[in-house]
Design an enzyme around this catalytic site. Structure first.
Site, PDB file in Angstrom:
ATOM      1  CD  GLN A 135     -15.248 -74.093 -62.181  1.00 35.82           C
ATOM      2  OE1 GLN A 135     -15.057 -73.388 -63.055  1.00 35.82           O
ATOM      3  NE2 GLN A 135     -16.046 -74.920 -62.240  1.00 35.82           N
TER       4      GLN A 135
ATOM      5  CB  ILE B 207      -2.769 -61.350 -58.821  1.00 31.61           C
ATOM      6  CG1 ILE B 207      -3.892 -61.665 -59.570  1.00 31.61           C
ATOM      7  CG2 ILE B 207      -1.378 -61.522 -59.672  1.00 31.61           C
ATOM      8  CD1 ILE B 207      -4.150 -60.365 -60.545  1.00 31.61           C
TER       9      ILE B 207
ATOM     10  CG  ASN C 215       1.149 -59.672 -62.174  1.00 33.28           C
ATOM     11  OD1 ASN C 215       0.374 -60.116 -63.121  1.00 33.28           O
ATOM     12  ND2 ASN C 215       0.964 -58.462 -61.892  1.00 33.28           N
TER      13      ASN C 215
ATOM     14  CE1 TYR D 178     -10.738 -68.829 -71.332  1.00 32.90           C
ATOM     15  CE2 TYR D 178     -12.727 -69.605 -72.536  1.00 32.90           C
ATOM     16  CZ  TYR D 178     -11.696 -69.802 -71.648  1.00 32.90           C
ATOM     17  OH  TYR D 178     -11.604 -71.025 -71.034  1.00 32.90           O
TER      18      TYR D 178
HETATM   19  N1  LIG Z   1     -13.479 -73.655 -65.516  1.00 26.70           N
HETATM   20  C1  LIG Z   1     -13.749 -74.024 -66.620  1.00 26.70           C
HETATM   21  O1  LIG Z   1     -14.994 -74.533 -67.154  1.00 26.70           O
HETATM   22  C2  LIG Z   1     -12.950 -73.951 -67.734  1.00 26.70           C
HETATM   23  C3  LIG Z   1     -11.450 -73.582 -67.608  1.00 26.70           C
HETATM   24  N2  LIG Z   1     -10.370 -73.595 -68.557  1.00 26.70           N
HETATM   25  C4  LIG Z   1      -9.160 -73.005 -68.273  1.00 26.70           C
HETATM   26  O2  LIG Z   1      -8.679 -73.685 -67.143  1.00 26.70           O
HETATM   27  C5  LIG Z   1      -8.021 -72.380 -66.516  1.00 26.70           C
HETATM   28  C6  LIG Z   1      -8.441 -72.546 -65.175  1.00 26.70           C
HETATM   29  O3  LIG Z   1      -9.682 -71.973 -65.290  1.00 26.70           O
HETATM   30  P1  LIG Z   1     -10.476 -71.439 -63.946  1.00 26.70           P
HETATM   31  O4  LIG Z   1      -9.718 -71.842 -62.728  1.00 26.70           O
HETATM   32  O5  LIG Z   1     -11.871 -71.672 -64.109  1.00 26.70           O
HETATM   33  O6  LIG Z   1     -10.607 -69.720 -64.108  1.00 26.70           O
HETATM   34  P2  LIG Z   1     -10.853 -68.686 -62.946  1.00 26.70           P
HETATM   35  O7  LIG Z   1     -11.182 -67.504 -63.834  1.00 26.70           O
HETATM   36  O8  LIG Z   1     -11.797 -69.148 -62.142  1.00 26.70           O
HETATM   37  O9  LIG Z   1      -9.156 -68.415 -62.512  1.00 26.70           O
HETATM   38  C7  LIG Z   1      -8.419 -67.730 -63.182  1.00 26.70           C
HETATM   39  C8  LIG Z   1      -7.517 -66.923 -62.015  1.00 26.70           C
HETATM   40  O10 LIG Z   1      -6.413 -66.235 -62.570  1.00 26.70           O
HETATM   41  C9  LIG Z   1      -6.049 -65.311 -61.863  1.00 26.70           C
HETATM   42  N3  LIG Z   1      -5.528 -64.158 -62.672  1.00 26.70           N
HETATM   43  C10 LIG Z   1      -6.121 -63.031 -63.183  1.00 26.70           C
HETATM   44  N4  LIG Z   1      -4.864 -62.185 -63.811  1.00 26.70           N
HETATM   45  C11 LIG Z   1      -3.704 -62.749 -63.313  1.00 26.70           C
HETATM   46  C12 LIG Z   1      -2.279 -62.300 -63.303  1.00 26.70           C
HETATM   47  N5  LIG Z   1      -2.317 -61.036 -63.958  1.00 26.70           N
HETATM   48  N6  LIG Z   1      -1.349 -62.968 -62.786  1.00 26.70           N
HETATM   49  C13 LIG Z   1      -1.755 -64.255 -62.123  1.00 26.70           C
HETATM   50  N7  LIG Z   1      -3.124 -64.812 -62.067  1.00 26.70           N
HETATM   51  C14 LIG Z   1      -3.905 -64.005 -62.466  1.00 26.70           C
HETATM   52  C15 LIG Z   1      -7.204 -64.751 -61.114  1.00 26.70           C
HETATM   53  O11 LIG Z   1      -6.906 -64.269 -59.989  1.00 26.70           O
HETATM   54  C16 LIG Z   1      -8.128 -65.946 -61.043  1.00 26.70           C
HETATM   55  O12 LIG Z   1      -7.667 -66.777 -59.643  1.00 26.70           O
HETATM   56  C17 LIG Z   1      -8.081 -71.151 -67.183  1.00 26.70           C
HETATM   57  O13 LIG Z   1      -6.834 -71.163 -68.204  1.00 26.70           O
HETATM   58  C18 LIG Z   1      -9.406 -71.454 -68.126  1.00 26.70           C
HETATM   59  O14 LIG Z   1      -9.301 -71.012 -69.645  1.00 26.70           O
HETATM   60  C19 LIG Z   1     -10.707 -74.042 -69.818  1.00 26.70           C
HETATM   61  C20 LIG Z   1     -12.069 -74.587 -69.961  1.00 26.70           C
HETATM   62  C21 LIG Z   1     -12.960 -74.847 -69.025  1.00 26.70           C
HETATM   63  C1  LIG Z   2     -15.811 -73.529 -71.178  1.00 21.40           C
HETATM   64  C2  LIG Z   2     -14.824 -72.519 -70.756  1.00 21.40           C
HETATM   65  O1  LIG Z   2     -13.744 -72.321 -71.039  1.00 21.40           O
HETATM   66  C3  LIG Z   2     -15.192 -71.657 -69.531  1.00 21.40           C
HETATM   67  N1  LIG Z   2     -16.149 -72.450 -68.523  1.00 21.40           N
HETATM   68  C4  LIG Z   2     -16.088 -70.527 -70.003  1.00 21.40           C
HETATM   69  O2  LIG Z   2     -17.293 -70.734 -70.211  1.00 21.40           O
HETATM   70  O3  LIG Z   2     -15.657 -69.388 -70.376  1.00 21.40           O
END
Ligand SMILES: NC(=O)C1=CN([C@@H]2O[C@H](COP(=O)(O)OP(=O)(O)OC[C@H]3O[C@@H](n4cnc5c(N)ncnc54)[C@H](O)[C@@H]3O)[C@@H](O)[C@H]2O)C=CC1
Ligand SMILES: CC(=O)[C@H](N)C(=O)O
EC number: 1.1.1.103
Length: 373
Positions: free
Chosen positions: A66, A89, A106, A195
């Site tokens: 995202q 990946i 990865n 998580y």
């Molecule tokens: N979106 C949100 O509301 C929030 C996000 N975050 C943090 O921000 C960061 C990014 O979040 P998002 O983009 O929403 O997550 P997401 O779930 O949309 O994307 C995560 C990405 O990690 C990749 N991934 C999974 N396994 C992998 C591996 N072995 N090697 C490399 N990549 C791998 C996936 O392919 C995916 O594209 C995360 O660390 C999340 O915890 C924190 C709080 C809120």
């Molecule tokens: C707040 C976050 O870390 C994420 N959007 C989730 O709901 O897991």
């Protein structure tokens, strides 16, 4: 006795460092003995990993989720297209592939990570790979691997090659015994999801590597992030993104959280700007390694009301998912981000009315309402 003497020195330095503004305490790692770890003993402490005159060379892991593509766009505007490498990946869609450097990375493959950091002369790393709260509960072994083992690889490679490292944490790093309204930076953290546990581990390991190896680790606890042009990856706050897609598509939305569930939220442009700002903040201004950042908090009911100001016919119904509901009820309602505001000048731009107007205008809803009126 020797150890007590050293401890006194450290305590007295802490007092001095509090007295002078923006000064940092570094606990010499030698005090703590040598390590069997992959991080070599001769890593530099807190020296900048790039000449201030030249832009950083940036790697983003997990960049196709995202948040990653938006971050790449922001960083490319600031540092130049070719200095920011997006990785994942997954296979990138054509528009992402053609918009700047993309590579396979990865995070579970340590050798692959080292090669990337060396071959591309990486000096800043934004580690976005993770399994979020709901998908993490659906596959705990994978979440443990990606969120914990993967993090260890990232920490080691960043410490070894003197890379400035950003890893996001989350409101999910708090739990039912944390104060919820507001939730301060420092309080009890006993999350009940894999998580959340992995993110507390991230915060503590990053801080430990900072003191132990001098790793320049920086971390923000993000609220739920709301984006218009990218889909959420399986979290508890996903409803607040999906509701806008539904409003634009058919004017109705079935919400998987109760109407009264209050959670902290943030528009993506505020989140990404905060991320860049904390990475660019002078080291002396950071009094901690992990900061809360806050923008707005609302319930599904309040969000639906705000939506109806633009789309009066919008309808919301509720079909509660017990797993997500239990998670949401254990999370903060409002984050206290006063330290981020004080230390490095954090300030959000988007409150609920601006968020709703911006999201609906992206989806073309405001335009339709304006035309009808
Ligand atoms: N979106 C949100 O509301 C929030 C996000 N975050 C943090 O921000 C960061 C990014 O979040 P998002 O983009 O929403 O997550 P997401 O779930 O949309 O994307 C995560 C990405 O990690 C990749 N991934 C999974 N396994 C992998 C591996 N072995 N090697 C490399 N990549 C791998 C996936 O392919 C995916 O594209 C995360 O660390 C999340 O915890 C924190 C709080 C809120
Ligand atoms: C707040 C976050 O870390 C994420 N959007 C989730 O709901 O897991």
């Amino acid at each position: 006795m020797l150890f007590l003497g050293m401890l006194k020195q450290v305590v007295s330095r802490t007092a001095q460092s509090k007295a002078s503004s923006c000064r940092k305490l570094v606990l010499p790692w030698q005090f703590l003995g040598s390590s069997q770890h992959r991080v070599p003993a001769n890593v530099n402490f807190h020296s900048t990993s790039f000449s201030e005159a030249e832009p950083p060379r940036v790697l983003i892991t997990g960049g196709l989720g995202q948040l990653g593509v938006g971050l790449a766009n922001l960083l490319r505007k600031r540092f130049g297209k070719d200095n920011v490498i997006l990785s994942d990946i997954r296979k990138p869609p054509a528009h992402v592939f053609h918009s700047g450097p993309f590579i396979y990375a990865n995070i579970l493959d340590y050798k692959n990570l080292r090669e990337i950091v060396v071959n591309h002369r990486i000096s800043w790393l934004f580690h976005y790979s993770a399994l979020l709260s709901a998908v993490g509960e659906a596959n705990v072994p994978l979440a443990r691997d990606v969120n914990i083992t993967g993090l260890h690889n990232i920490l080691d490679v960043a410490a070894e090659y003197n890379v400035r490292l950003f890893v996001p944490s989350t409101i999910g790093a708090f739990g039912p015994t944390s104060p919820r309204n507001p939730t301060p930076d420092l309080c009890v953290q006993r999350p009940r999801t894999i998580y959340g546990v992995s993110k507390v581990h991230t915060e503590l390991m990053g801080e430990y590597y900072y003191y132990r190896y001098g790793l320049d680790f920086r971390c923000l606890r993000y609220p739920g992030i709301i984006s218009a042009d990218s889909q959420p990856g399986g979290g508890t706050t996903d409803y607040a993104v999906q509701i806008f897609h539904a409003a634009a598509k058919n004017g109705t939305f079935e919400c998987n959280l109760k109407a009264s569930t209050r959670l902290p939220m943030m528009y993506i442009s505020d989140c990404l700007r905060a991320t860049l700002e904390v990475m660019e903040a002078p080291a002396e201004c950071l009094s901690m390694r992990t900061y809360n950042i806050n923008a707005m908090s609302f319930t599904p009911e309040e969000l639906a009301l705000a939506l109806r100001k633009h789309a009066p016919d919008f309808q919301i119904t509720y079909c509660v998912d017990p797993l997500r509901q239990a998670i949401a009820e254990s999370w903060p309602m409002i984050l206290d981000d006063s330290n981020a505001r004080k230390d490095w000048g954090w300030k959000h731009d988007f409150d609920l009315p601006e968020l709703v107007a911006t999201m609906l205008s992206f989806h073309g809803v405001s335009t339709r309402v304006a035309q009808v009126n």
